[in-house]
Design a protein around this motif. Structure first.
Motif, PDB file in Angstrom:
ATOM      1  N   VAL A 108      27.062  22.219  24.254  1.00 33.99           N
ATOM      2  CA  VAL A 108      26.289  22.663  23.238  1.00 33.99           C
ATOM      3  C   VAL A 108      27.534  23.805  22.076  1.00 33.99           C
ATOM      4  CG1 VAL A 108      24.744  24.682  22.943  1.00 33.99           C
ATOM      5  CG2 VAL A 108      24.150  23.277  24.883  1.00 33.99           C
ATOM      6  N   ALA A 109      27.217  23.444  20.857  1.00 33.35           N
ATOM      7  CA  ALA A 109      27.891  24.104  20.446  1.00 33.35           C
ATOM      8  C   ALA A 109      27.276  25.465  19.394  1.00 33.35           C
ATOM      9  CB  ALA A 109      28.126  23.034  18.584  1.00 33.35           C
ATOM     10  N   LEU A 110      27.821  26.422  19.201  1.00 29.76           N
ATOM     11  CA  LEU A 110      27.350  27.661  18.825  1.00 29.76           C
ATOM     12  C   LEU A 110      27.898  27.790  16.791  1.00 29.76           C
ATOM     13  CD1 LEU A 110      27.660  30.774  22.025  1.00 29.76           C
ATOM     14  CD2 LEU A 110      26.053  29.074  21.386  1.00 29.76           C
ATOM     15  N   PHE A 111      26.434  28.018  15.919  1.00 37.16           N
ATOM     16  CA  PHE A 111      27.691  28.325  15.003  1.00 37.16           C
ATOM     17  C   PHE A 111      26.200  29.885  14.666  1.00 37.16           C
ATOM     18  CE2 PHE A 111      26.942  26.951  10.452  1.00 37.16           C
ATOM     19  CZ  PHE A 111      28.051  26.867   9.930  1.00 37.16           C
ATOM     20  N   GLY A 129      26.234  25.597  33.069  1.00 39.94           N
ATOM     21  CA  GLY A 129      27.284  24.558  33.648  1.00 39.94           C
ATOM     22  C   GLY A 129      28.042  24.377  32.384  1.00 39.94           C
ATOM     23  N   SER A 130      27.596  24.726  31.257  1.00 42.32           N
ATOM     24  CA  SER A 130      27.137  23.448  29.728  1.00 42.32           C
ATOM     25  C   SER A 130      29.275  24.326  29.357  1.00 42.32           C
ATOM     26  CB  SER A 130      26.428  23.398  28.692  1.00 42.32           C
ATOM     27  OG  SER A 130      25.449  22.491  29.993  1.00 42.32           O
ATOM     28  N   PRO A 131      29.824  22.583  29.382  1.00 41.47           N
ATOM     29  CA  PRO A 131      31.005  23.785  27.980  1.00 41.47           C
ATOM     30  C   PRO A 131      30.034  23.791  26.390  1.00 41.47           C
ATOM     31  CG  PRO A 131      31.050  21.527  29.176  1.00 41.47           C
ATOM     32  CD  PRO A 131      30.154  22.000  28.922  1.00 41.47           C
ATOM     33  N   VAL A 132      31.043  25.334  26.886  1.00 36.53           N
ATOM     34  CA  VAL A 132      30.428  25.627  24.351  1.00 36.53           C
ATOM     35  C   VAL A 132      31.138  25.660  23.421  1.00 36.53           C
ATOM     36  CG1 VAL A 132      28.885  27.266  23.504  1.00 36.53           C
ATOM     37  CG2 VAL A 132      29.683  27.566  26.209  1.00 36.53           C
ATOM     38  N   SER A 133      31.293  24.889  22.545  1.00 39.45           N
ATOM     39  CA  SER A 133      31.919  24.841  21.454  1.00 39.45           C
ATOM     40  C   SER A 133      32.007  25.730  20.422  1.00 39.45           C
ATOM     41  CB  SER A 133      32.126  23.396  20.748  1.00 39.45           C
ATOM     42  OG  SER A 133      32.543  23.212  19.502  1.00 39.45           O
ATOM     43  N   PHE A 134      32.561  26.309  19.464  1.00 40.39           N
ATOM     44  CA  PHE A 134      32.975  27.792  18.748  1.00 40.39           C
ATOM     45  C   PHE A 134      32.872  27.914  17.472  1.00 40.39           C
ATOM     46  CE2 PHE A 134      33.957  31.263  22.517  1.00 40.39           C
ATOM     47  CZ  PHE A 134      32.598  30.492  22.684  1.00 40.39           C
ATOM     48  N   LEU A 135      31.569  27.321  16.519  1.00 38.56           N
ATOM     49  CA  LEU A 135      31.798  27.057  15.257  1.00 38.56           C
ATOM     50  C   LEU A 135      32.728  27.874  14.837  1.00 38.56           C
ATOM     51  CD1 LEU A 135      29.274  23.891  14.851  1.00 38.56           C
ATOM     52  CD2 LEU A 135      31.497  24.138  15.612  1.00 38.56           C
ATOM     53  N   CYS A 147      34.482  19.577  12.790  1.00 34.10           N
ATOM     54  CA  CYS A 147      33.786  20.581  14.734  1.00 34.10           C
ATOM     55  C   CYS A 147      33.757  20.006  15.143  1.00 34.10           C
ATOM     56  CB  CYS A 147      34.261  21.734  13.873  1.00 34.10           C
ATOM     57  SG  CYS A 147      35.812  22.011  12.817  1.00 34.10           S
ATOM     58  N   PHE A 148      31.890  20.244  14.439  1.00 36.67           N
ATOM     59  CA  PHE A 148      30.996  19.757  15.630  1.00 36.67           C
ATOM     60  C   PHE A 148      31.151  18.211  16.510  1.00 36.67           C
ATOM     61  CE2 PHE A 148      26.717  17.466  17.000  1.00 36.67           C
ATOM     62  CZ  PHE A 148      26.540  18.837  17.366  1.00 36.67           C
ATOM     63  N   SER A 149      32.138  17.774  15.792  1.00 33.39           N
ATOM     64  CA  SER A 149      31.882  16.696  15.907  1.00 33.39           C
ATOM     65  C   SER A 149      32.895  15.819  17.288  1.00 33.39           C
ATOM     66  CB  SER A 149      32.233  14.931  14.858  1.00 33.39           C
ATOM     67  OG  SER A 149      31.165  14.701  14.289  1.00 33.39           O
ATOM     68  N   CYS A 150      34.524  17.040  17.082  1.00 36.72           N
ATOM     69  CA  CYS A 150      34.959  16.348  18.182  1.00 36.72           C
ATOM     70  C   CYS A 150      35.048  16.621  19.312  1.00 36.72           C
ATOM     71  CB  CYS A 150      35.873  18.056  17.171  1.00 36.72           C
ATOM     72  SG  CYS A 150      37.242  17.759  16.869  1.00 36.72           S
ATOM     73  N   CYS A 151      34.036  17.689  19.920  1.00 33.44           N
ATOM     74  CA  CYS A 151      33.954  17.999  21.197  1.00 33.44           C
ATOM     75  C   CYS A 151      32.313  17.259  21.856  1.00 33.44           C
ATOM     76  CB  CYS A 151      33.508  19.643  21.323  1.00 33.44           C
ATOM     77  SG  CYS A 151      34.845  20.368  20.874  1.00 33.44           S
ATOM     78  N   ILE A 157      23.431  24.983  17.915  1.00 33.39           N
ATOM     79  CA  ILE A 157      22.817  26.698  17.971  1.00 33.39           C
ATOM     80  C   ILE A 157      23.059  26.871  16.607  1.00 33.39           C
ATOM     81  CG2 ILE A 157      21.089  28.183  19.024  1.00 33.39           C
ATOM     82  CD1 ILE A 157      21.472  27.049  21.667  1.00 33.39           C
ATOM     83  N   ALA A 158      21.800  27.463  16.105  1.00 36.30           N
ATOM     84  CA  ALA A 158      22.755  27.968  15.447  1.00 36.30           C
ATOM     85  C   ALA A 158      22.162  29.875  15.162  1.00 36.30           C
ATOM     86  CB  ALA A 158      22.644  26.987  13.514  1.00 36.30           C
ATOM     87  N   ALA A 159      22.672  30.278  13.801  1.00 38.85           N
ATOM     88  CA  ALA A 159      22.383  31.589  13.440  1.00 38.85           C
ATOM     89  C   ALA A 159      20.968  31.357  12.067  1.00 38.85           C
ATOM     90  CB  ALA A 159      23.203  33.099  12.813  1.00 38.85           C
ATOM     91  N   SER A 160      20.307  32.198  12.205  1.00 38.91           N
ATOM     92  CA  SER A 160      19.093  32.265  11.168  1.00 38.91           C
ATOM     93  C   SER A 160      19.719  31.974   9.990  1.00 38.91           C
ATOM     94  CB  SER A 160      17.759  33.257  11.251  1.00 38.91           C
ATOM     95  OG  SER A 160      18.368  34.866  11.548  1.00 38.91           O
ATOM     96  N   GLU A 161      21.006  32.785   9.665  1.00 38.78           N
ATOM     97  CA  GLU A 161      20.810  32.656   8.073  1.00 38.78           C
ATOM     98  C   GLU A 161      22.110  31.912   7.724  1.00 38.78           C
ATOM     99  OE1 GLU A 161      23.837  35.492  11.398  1.00 38.78           O
ATOM    100  OE2 GLU A 161      21.778  35.071  10.564  1.00 38.78           O
ATOM    101  N   LEU A 162      22.551  30.892   8.181  1.00 35.22           N
ATOM    102  CA  LEU A 162      23.122  30.151   8.517  1.00 35.22           C
ATOM    103  C   LEU A 162      22.715  28.879   7.881  1.00 35.22           C
ATOM    104  CD1 LEU A 162      25.935  30.765  10.736  1.00 35.22           C
ATOM    105  CD2 LEU A 162      26.410  30.816   9.165  1.00 35.22           C
ATOM    106  N   LYS A 163      20.891  28.452   8.035  1.00 38.04           N
ATOM    107  CA  LYS A 163      20.345  27.614   7.689  1.00 38.04           C
ATOM    108  C   LYS A 163      20.373  26.765   7.383  1.00 38.04           C
ATOM    109  CE  LYS A 163      16.062  28.331   5.883  1.00 38.04           C
ATOM    110  NZ  LYS A 163      15.178  28.109   6.354  1.00 38.04           N
ATOM    111  N   GLU A 164      21.010  27.263   6.303  1.00 39.09           N
ATOM    112  CA  GLU A 164      21.282  25.857   4.951  1.00 39.09           C
ATOM    113  C   GLU A 164      22.522  24.828   5.261  1.00 39.09           C
ATOM    114  OE1 GLU A 164      21.680  28.453   1.259  1.00 39.09           O
ATOM    115  OE2 GLU A 164      19.294  28.788   1.076  1.00 39.09           O
ATOM    116  N   ALA A 165      23.704  26.007   5.509  1.00 36.88           N
ATOM    117  CA  ALA A 165      24.351  25.677   5.958  1.00 36.88           C
ATOM    118  C   ALA A 165      24.623  24.345   6.669  1.00 36.88           C
ATOM    119  CB  ALA A 165      26.175  26.102   6.604  1.00 36.88           C
TER     120      ALA A 165
END
Length: 624
Positions: A108-111, A129-135, A147-151, A157-165
């Protein structure tokens, strides 16, 4: 005879401490550091041998069981105890489990930026037991997709203020079958689902241990990205064993359970996540979490929240020293500052202005397998060479040819060690307790960090890419990074040294020094020095003043030949200066829109750079 023996013993007892202080002034510090290293090693080995496997999560469970009502995170006007963090992370984990198609163990990627949800979501994913990718929350479009594709993450899972990105790359994510979750209670964008409402509605029952039964010490725990100062970021693999090593090492970093740790560095980066977050889990301390660093609010925050430990990286302490002086500068409870990258003159100014604070400078890298701690408090040093440390983590400094961009080798093909006092490339042997895992889906960059046949045929070392120097007292100093250091007129130029001297000229606030190629290469070998600078508030660029300062403090080959004035200095999320675009633009007035100056020895000043001068340089009629 007995009297002589008695006299000898008494004299020895009296003289030995004096002799040690005179001839071995750091003996007791070295001895205590060796004790700490031994304790770290024993803690690590004991935890590594535990069955079932012991991970960071298990240390969190220990702290929660021992102090369930102790404050774990303070954020803005909210407080969360250790038991709150356990409960909320259970809810998040159960909410994730209920998602169609999600399976425990999926990457799972955290943004998101610094907020409690980052910590709670990471704990939740660890329970699954899930690895986490820190974006990095600042990346967009191409970099975000890279960066997302790397892992190979299955969920974002994204923060609400990053919706447009996220919207900008949503078509690609949906095409790849990625589940996209927004940390909000409502989301009306097709293909993106709200997650916060599902967390609040989920039960807080503990997660079965069986969900993470597949996790071993070699399993990836998190993916942390390099800053990308010279290109696209690389994802470094941090496995469970590395986190266990970090956990053991942080047990002796000087932080106590009763401390309040000010965490304002990005959680998606090594410094914030390892030292601030993981370190607090190890020690059971309280975190005061800040969205981002603010020099103007820093000390008021420390006073308001009774902060006792602060973190720094790069330029943070210098930013604090640049704030307006106040009568309250020394009125705080901060006793310890932990970090890396502080310059010697800033270190002195920080202590002089803000009081008796222990500055614990260290050296480490996200993917590296060696680190140093300046346990002796020597201003300017990153650590001290220690026999026991060197036996545990074999490392050395080797000679490096900057022109050829490769290590110097002898007739046998082996690397040549740098003599004490001379600059060399830090390399560290890859061993069982000091492994190098590398980068995800980037074997080319991983291989560039591997150095073979260093001291003997067949050995393997990690290439830190950092140039160091060890002095006669066995203190080790960071000099520069490969790629930052450049060669001009047969001489090596260290950008950090030039930058330090530039900012001491009086009118300059920041200086980013780098080497650029001379167009046409008309008899000019190597790269010539250039600096992007910002001005102090209320100051104007004084070319004569800076020229006189440069020629007084630097040899001619190290003096920046070109200076461009920037309104803002571009930095990464951890305050590392960006160089790639500046290097590409060079000193061509057609490309550089900022005010641009050239060092003029006849005028004894930095004078405006023109298109005519550039043409003369490119044609070779004007030699530099």
């Amino acid at each position: 005879m007995e009297m002589y023996l008695f006299t000898f013993i008494v004299a020895s007892v009296l003289i030995t401490p004096l002799a040690l202080k005179t001839f071995c002034p750091f003996f007791w510090m070295d001895l205590l550091y060796c004790r700490d290293l031994l304790l770290i090693l024993l803690t690590y080995v004991w935890r590594r041998r535990r069955r079932p496997f012991f991970f960071v999560l298990d240390r969190f469970f220990e702290q929660t069981a021992a102090n369930p009502d102790k404050t774990f995170i303070v954020f803005e006007n909210e407080k969360y105890t250790y038991s709150d963090a356990d409960r909320i992370s259970n809810q998040a984990a159960n909410a994730l489990q209920a998602l169609p198609g999600f399976q425990a163990g999926d990457t799972v990627a955290l943004f998101m930026g610094n907020e409690p949800a980052f910590a709670f979501t990471w704990l939740a994913l660890t329970k699954l037991g899930s690895p986490v990718s820190f974006l990095n929350q600042n990346i967009r479009s191409r970099s975000l997709l890279h960066c997302f594709s790397c892992c190979r993450a299955r969920v974002l899972i994204a923060a609400s203020e990053l919706k447009e990105a996220v919207e900008d790359v949503l078509p690609y994510l949906l095409e790849q079958g990625v589940t996209v979750l927004l940390l909000s209670k409502h989301c009306d964008i097709p293909g993106m689902d709200s997650f916060l409402d599902k967390v609040e509605a989920a039960p807080d029952r503990p997660l079965p241990v069986s969900l993470r039964s597949h996790v071993s010490l070699k399993s990836p725990a998190v993916y942390i990205y390099t800053s990308g100062t010279t290109g696209l970021p690389k994802a470094a693999v941090v496995n469970q064993n590395r986190l266990l090593t970090v956990l053991a090492a942080l047990s002796s970093n000087g932080v106590r359970p009763d401390d309040v740790v000010y965490l304002n560095l990005p959680l998606y980066h090594t410094a914030g996540f390892f030292i601030g977050f993981i370190g607090s889990i190890e020690t059971g301390s309280t975190i005061f979490l800040k969205r981002k660093f603010s020099a103007s609010q820093f000390w008021d925050d420390c006073r308001r929240h009774n902060v006792t430990v602060v973190q720094y990286i790069g330029e943070v302490l210098r930013y604090l020293c640049c704030t307006p002086k106040s009568e309250n500068d020394k009125k705080h409870k901060v006793r310890l500052a932990i970090g890396n990258g502080v310059r010697a003159e800033v270190w002195r100014e920080f202590l002089d202005r803000f009081g008796n604070i222990e500055v614990r400078e260290f050296y480490a890298s996200t993917e590296g397998n060696v680190g140093f701690v300046n346990y002796a408090g020597k201003i300017g040093a990153i650590g001290r060479v220690n026999f026991f440390h060197r036996k545990l983590f074999p490392y050395t400094l080797i000679q490096y040819d900057l022109e050829r961009d490769e290590p110097v080798r002898d007739v046998n093909g082996l690397c040549v060690e740098s003599p004490k006092g001379e600059v060399g490339l830090l390399v560290s042997k890859v061993t069982g307790i000091a492994p190098f895992v590398g980068y995800v889906q980037n074997e080319k960059q991983t291989e560039k960090k591997r150095l073979r046949n260093v001291l003997k045929k067949g050995d393997l070392y990690f290439n830190s890419g950092d140039l160091m120097r060890i002095d006669s007292d066995n203190f080790i100093y960071f000099q520069d990074r490969l790629g930052d250091t450049f060669r001009w007129k047969g001489e090596n130029v260290a950008t950090t040294e030039v930058s330090d001297i530039l900012t001491m000229s009086g009118c300059l606030k920041e200086a980013n020094v780098y080497g650029v190629r001379v167009p046409g290469n008309a008899g000019h070998e190597g790269r010539i020095g250039m600096a992007a600078v910002t001005l102090r508030e209320g100051e104007q660029f004084d070319g004569t003043r800076i020229y006189n300062h440069m020629v007084s403090h630097l040899p001619s080959y190290a003096q920046p030949r070109f200076i461009r004035i920037r309104s803002v200095m571009e930095v990464t999320g951890t305050f590392k200066q960006m160089k790639l675009k500046l290097v590409e633009e060079g000193f061509d007035p057609a490309l550089v829109q900022d005010p641009l100056y050239i060092l003029d020895d006849r005028e004894k000043s930095y004078t405006p750079m023109t298109a005519q001068l550039y043409s003369r340089i490119a044609s070779g009629s004007l030699r530099l």
